[in-house]
Write a protein that holds these residues in place. Structure first.
Motif: not given
Length: 416
Positions: A44-45, A48-54, A105
């Motif tokens: 995420h940090e 830069g992957i969004d929380p849902a995808t993470t 991803v």
């Protein structure tokens, strides 16, 4: 301090490879926990992957691990323990290195799926090999030592990861990859040095995957054990999920104390508890463990002071020690020699309970509210203690089977 006082370590009773596997368990768990717990933050940090995808990326590892564990263990029965362990260790090493090079991803989904696959291949195989190498009377001790190594590695790993800059740099993933590569190399060394002493475990009767699955599905004792363990795993899940949500971010210090209590209780109580319970049958220990799990979970909901919460955590931890260590011993006792890997692999289905437990806990908190701790945790405790009747059914079947076997033996002996 005589020989008797020191005997519970059974230093001379373990095969050299068993000691190697115990040390390797420490290394691999330390390597795993110095990087994987920080993977979500890293994705995420840094990426830069969004929380849902993470979350989806993290979940795929558990999904793959749960539903492929049977095949990993069964393959070790078919082609041998060492080839399967070496393959999984070296592949796992490259997976960790791959995390440092991934950009998209789909790459992280694939890498974490492979991580789950490696875990599902290696874990049941290593446990089966421990049973292959250890006489029945020493199996409680060897799994006790293994669980001790797991917890020491799990405690040290995150601290090392933080010191290496976890979530901010790829160095912890590189170090994890190197540790797993070293472990794979050690397995090659053990294979060459001790090949003759483990020859039996690699030349036993071979059974196809389908035949193994059919045999396991017909084993009623194992079936009841597995169902009971699904409920136990659901209860264990509340330590990392429901309890953390219930206490909330404003009590993160309290949660840290309870988490430390869990780790310290395992290290301090593990050996004396297991030594005491060795005088009882494994399924008796599992029944006691399921009740203690339930008692600890109820304690989380009714305790309003730090002391009572700590006492609840100690009860919870004793249940954890009994169910997880003795559970491994029981599988080794009831599994046919040529199907040990498959049995340990099939036991991975218990982690369905871990996923379900986390979901049910969250649903109950949402339904009753965070002010209804007694109601929420009482329901969760009841769901955990549901394991007891399944362990009891398995216990009765196992006793009947032993009685029949003894009667047949006496009849055969009399005829001779």
């Amino acid at each position: 301090m005589g020989k008797k006082a020191f005997s519970f370590f059974h230093l001379n009773c373990f095969h050299p490879i068993a000691w190697g596997l115990i040390f390797g368990t420490f290394l691999s768990r330390a390597g795993f926990f110095m990087s994987i717990p920080f993977l979500g933050i890293y994705l995420h940090e840094i990426k830069g992957i969004d929380p849902a995808t993470t979350g989806a990326i993290l979940a795929v590892s558990f999904f793959v691990s749960t539903f492929s564990s049977f095949f990993g263990g069964a393959w070790s029965d078919k082609i041998g323990r060492f080839p399967v362990m070496m393959f999984s260790m070296f592949l796992w090493s490259f997976v960790f290195i791959g995390f440092t090079m991934g950009e998209h991803v789909w790459q992280f989904i694939l890498l974490n799926a492979l991580s789950g696959l490696c875990r599902s291949i290696f874990e049941p195989t290593a446990r089966a090999l421990l049973v292959d190498l250890t006489p029945q009377e020493n199996r409680v001790d060897v799994f006790n030592a293994r669980y001790f190594a797991i917890n020491i590695g799990g405690a040290i790993g995150p601290l090392v990861g933080l010191s290496l800059g976890a979530s901010e740099t790829t160095l912890p993933f590189i170090m994890s990859g190197l540790i797993y590569f070293v472990y794979g190399t050690l397995i090659i060394y053990w294979k060459k040095k001790y090949a003759t002493s483990v020859k039996i475990s690699e030349t036993t009767e071979k059974t196809s995957l389908l035949s193994s699955l059919k045999i396991i599905s017909r084993d009623k004792v194992f079936r009841y054990f597995l169902i009971g363990n699904i409920f136990v795993a659901g209860g264990y899940a509340h330590l990392d999920t429901t309890l953390a949500q219930y206490l909330g971010s404003d009590k993160v210090g309290l949660y840290s104390i309870l988490f430390f209590t869990n780790a310290a209780s395992i290290l301090l109580l593990q050996y004396p508890i297991i030594r005491f319970m060795k005088r009882y049958s494994p399924l008796t220990a599992l029944k006691v463990g399921s009740f203690l799990f339930g008692a600890g979970i109820v304690g989380f909901g009714i305790s309003h002071s730090l002391i009572l919460l700590i006492l609840a955590m100690v009860l919870f931890t004793i249940g954890e020690i009994l169910c997880f260590i003795i559970g491994d011993v029981l599988i080794g006792d009831i599994a046919p020699i040529h199907l040990r890997g498959a049995y340990y692999g099939a036991s991975g289905l218990m982690f369905i309970g871990q996923s379900a437990g986390a979901w049910v806990g969250g649903m109950l908190l949402a339904s009753f509210g965070f002010g209804s701790g007694f109601v929420v945790f009482s329901i969760l405790a009841l769901l955990t203690v549901v394991a007891y009747p399944f362990f009891q059914f398995g216990h009765l079947l196992l006793n009947n089977k032993d009685s029949i076997d003894q009667a047949n033996y006496k009849t055969t002996k009399g005829a001779i």
